[in-house]
Design a protein around this motif. Structure first.
Motif, short mmCIF file in Angstrom:
data_model
loop_
_atom_site.label_atom_id
_atom_site.label_comp_id
_atom_site.label_asym_id
_atom_site.label_seq_id
_atom_site.Cartn_x
_atom_site.Cartn_y
_atom_site.Cartn_z
N LEU A 72 -13.92 9.07 -22.13
CA LEU A 72 -13.44 10.20 -22.95
C LEU A 72 -14.46 11.34 -22.93
N PHE A 73 -15.71 11.02 -23.16
CA PHE A 73 -16.73 12.06 -23.22
C PHE A 73 -17.01 12.66 -21.84
N ALA A 74 -16.88 11.87 -20.80
CA ALA A 74 -17.06 12.42 -19.45
C ALA A 74 -15.97 13.45 -19.16
N ALA A 75 -14.73 13.16 -19.58
CA ALA A 75 -13.63 14.11 -19.39
C ALA A 75 -13.88 15.40 -20.18
N ILE A 76 -14.36 15.25 -21.42
CA ILE A 76 -14.66 16.43 -22.24
C ILE A 76 -15.79 17.24 -21.61
N ALA A 77 -16.83 16.55 -21.14
CA ALA A 77 -17.96 17.24 -20.52
C ALA A 77 -17.52 18.01 -19.28
N LEU A 78 -16.75 17.36 -18.43
CA LEU A 78 -16.28 17.98 -17.20
C LEU A 78 -15.43 19.21 -17.51
N ARG A 79 -14.49 19.06 -18.43
CA ARG A 79 -13.61 20.18 -18.80
C ARG A 79 -14.42 21.32 -19.40
N SER A 80 -15.37 20.99 -20.29
CA SER A 80 -16.16 22.04 -20.93
C SER A 80 -17.02 22.79 -19.93
N LEU A 81 -17.62 22.06 -19.00
CA LEU A 81 -18.51 22.71 -18.03
C LEU A 81 -17.73 23.49 -16.97
N LEU A 82 -16.58 22.96 -16.56
CA LEU A 82 -15.78 23.66 -15.55
C LEU A 82 -15.20 24.96 -16.08
N PHE A 83 -14.85 24.97 -17.36
CA PHE A 83 -14.20 26.15 -17.93
C PHE A 83 -15.11 26.89 -18.90
N ALA A 84 -16.42 26.74 -18.75
CA ALA A 84 -17.37 27.39 -19.66
C ALA A 84 -17.24 28.90 -19.59
N GLY A 85 -17.14 29.45 -18.39
CA GLY A 85 -16.96 30.89 -18.25
C GLY A 85 -18.03 31.72 -18.95
N GLY A 86 -19.24 31.21 -19.02
CA GLY A 86 -20.32 31.95 -19.65
C GLY A 86 -20.34 31.84 -21.17
N GLU A 87 -19.41 31.08 -21.76
CA GLU A 87 -19.39 30.93 -23.21
C GLU A 87 -20.38 29.85 -23.61
N ALA A 88 -21.34 30.21 -24.46
CA ALA A 88 -22.43 29.30 -24.83
C ALA A 88 -21.91 28.05 -25.53
N HIS A 89 -20.90 28.19 -26.40
CA HIS A 89 -20.43 27.00 -27.12
C HIS A 89 -19.75 26.00 -26.19
N ARG A 90 -19.13 26.48 -25.12
CA ARG A 90 -18.52 25.55 -24.16
C ARG A 90 -19.59 24.81 -23.36
N LEU A 91 -20.64 25.51 -23.00
CA LEU A 91 -21.76 24.86 -22.33
C LEU A 91 -22.38 23.81 -23.26
N HIS A 92 -22.50 24.17 -24.54
CA HIS A 92 -23.03 23.22 -25.52
C HIS A 92 -22.13 21.99 -25.62
N HIS A 93 -20.80 22.20 -25.62
CA HIS A 93 -19.88 21.06 -25.66
C HIS A 93 -20.10 20.15 -24.45
N GLY A 94 -20.33 20.75 -23.29
CA GLY A 94 -20.58 19.95 -22.10
C GLY A 94 -21.83 19.11 -22.22
N ILE A 95 -22.90 19.72 -22.74
CA ILE A 95 -24.16 18.99 -22.93
C ILE A 95 -23.97 17.89 -23.97
N GLU A 96 -23.28 18.22 -25.06
CA GLU A 96 -23.05 17.24 -26.12
C GLU A 96 -22.23 16.06 -25.62
N ALA A 97 -21.17 16.35 -24.87
CA ALA A 97 -20.33 15.28 -24.33
C ALA A 97 -21.11 14.45 -23.31
N GLY A 98 -21.94 15.12 -22.50
CA GLY A 98 -22.78 14.39 -21.56
C GLY A 98 -23.76 13.46 -22.27
#
Length: 196
Positions: A72-98
C-alpha cells in the motif's frame, strides 16, 4: 508496531483521528480537486499508520499484514513521486510513504524471524545502534515537525476586521487543517522511528 502497549494504542488513536479528519476534508463539497486528492492520500497514510502502530500486528499475522502495508505504501510513494510536479507536499508524501515501506519491511522481517522487541520486533540493530536509514528518516521528520510547527504557530493579532475576514474566507475547513494533518502524521513517524 508498538514498543509499549500504551504508546502503540496512543499512536493508533491519533493516526485514526487524523485519517478520519483528512477523509472528511476530502469529501467536503467545498474542497478543491487538488486538495481532495491530497486529503485522500493523507487519510490513507493515517489509516495505514494506525494499522502499523496497532499492538500485536507484528505477532502471528505480522508477515502478511506488514507485506500488505508495504505494498500500500509503495503504491502511495510511487504515485506521490510520479505526480509531484514540484509540489513540496507531494514530495513529502512520497518520502513519508517510502519510510512506511521501510518500517513495514522491518516488521515483516522481524515477524518472520520471531523477533519481538522494539517496534515490530526489529532486531537487526544488534549493539551497533540504529541503521543510517533510520537516523536519516528521523532527522528528516523531526526537522519537518519543527518547521511545520513554526508555520502553524499563531501570528501576532492584527486588526479585528482583518482577522475576521481571513477566518471567513477559509470556507468550512481552515487552510491550516491540511498542514495540521501533515504535522500529525509526521509526529507519528517520529514516534515510530524512535521506537525502532
Amino acid at each position: 508496531m508498538a514498543g509499549s502497549l500504551v504508546t502503540g494504542w496512543l499512536l493508533v488513536v491519533v493516526s485514526t483521528a487524523t485519517a478520519a479528519l483528512c477523509l472528511a476534508r476530502a469529501s467536503a463539497p467545498d474542497t478543491g480537486r487538488c486538495e481532495r486528492r491530497t486529503a485522500r492520500t493523507e487519510g490513507a497514510m493515517g489509516a495505514g499508520m494506525a494499522l502499523m502502530a496497532a499492538p500485536g500486528l507484528s505477532g502471528g499475522t505480522g508477515v502478511w499484514g506488514a507485506v500488505s502495508l508495504a505494498a500500500l505504501f509503495a503504491a502511495i510513494a510511487l504515485r506521490s513521486l510520479l505526480f509531484a510536479g514540484g509540489e513540496a507536499h507531494r514530495l513529502h508524501h512520497g518520502i513519508e510513504a517510502g519510510a512506511m515501506v521501510y518500517m513495514a519491511v522491518l516488521m515483516a522481517h522481524a515477524a518472520g524471524t520471531g523477533a519481538h522487541h522494539g517496534h515490530g520486533g526489529h532486531g537487526g540493530h544488534g549493539g551497533a545502534g540504529p541503521p543510517a536509514a533510520t537516523l536519516a528518516l528521523l532527522a528528516y521528520f523531526a526537522a519537518f515537525v519543527l518547521r511545520t510547527g513554526v508555520r502553524l504557530a499563531p501570528a501576532p493579532a492584527g486588526p479585528p476586521a482583518a482577522a475576521a475576514g481571513a477566518a471567513a474566507g477559509g470556507g468550512r475547513w481552515a487552510p491550516e487543517l491540511g498542514t495540521a494533518c501533515r504535522l500529525s502524521l509526521a509526529l507519528g513517524m517520529v514516534a515510530m522511528l524512535v521506537a525502532l
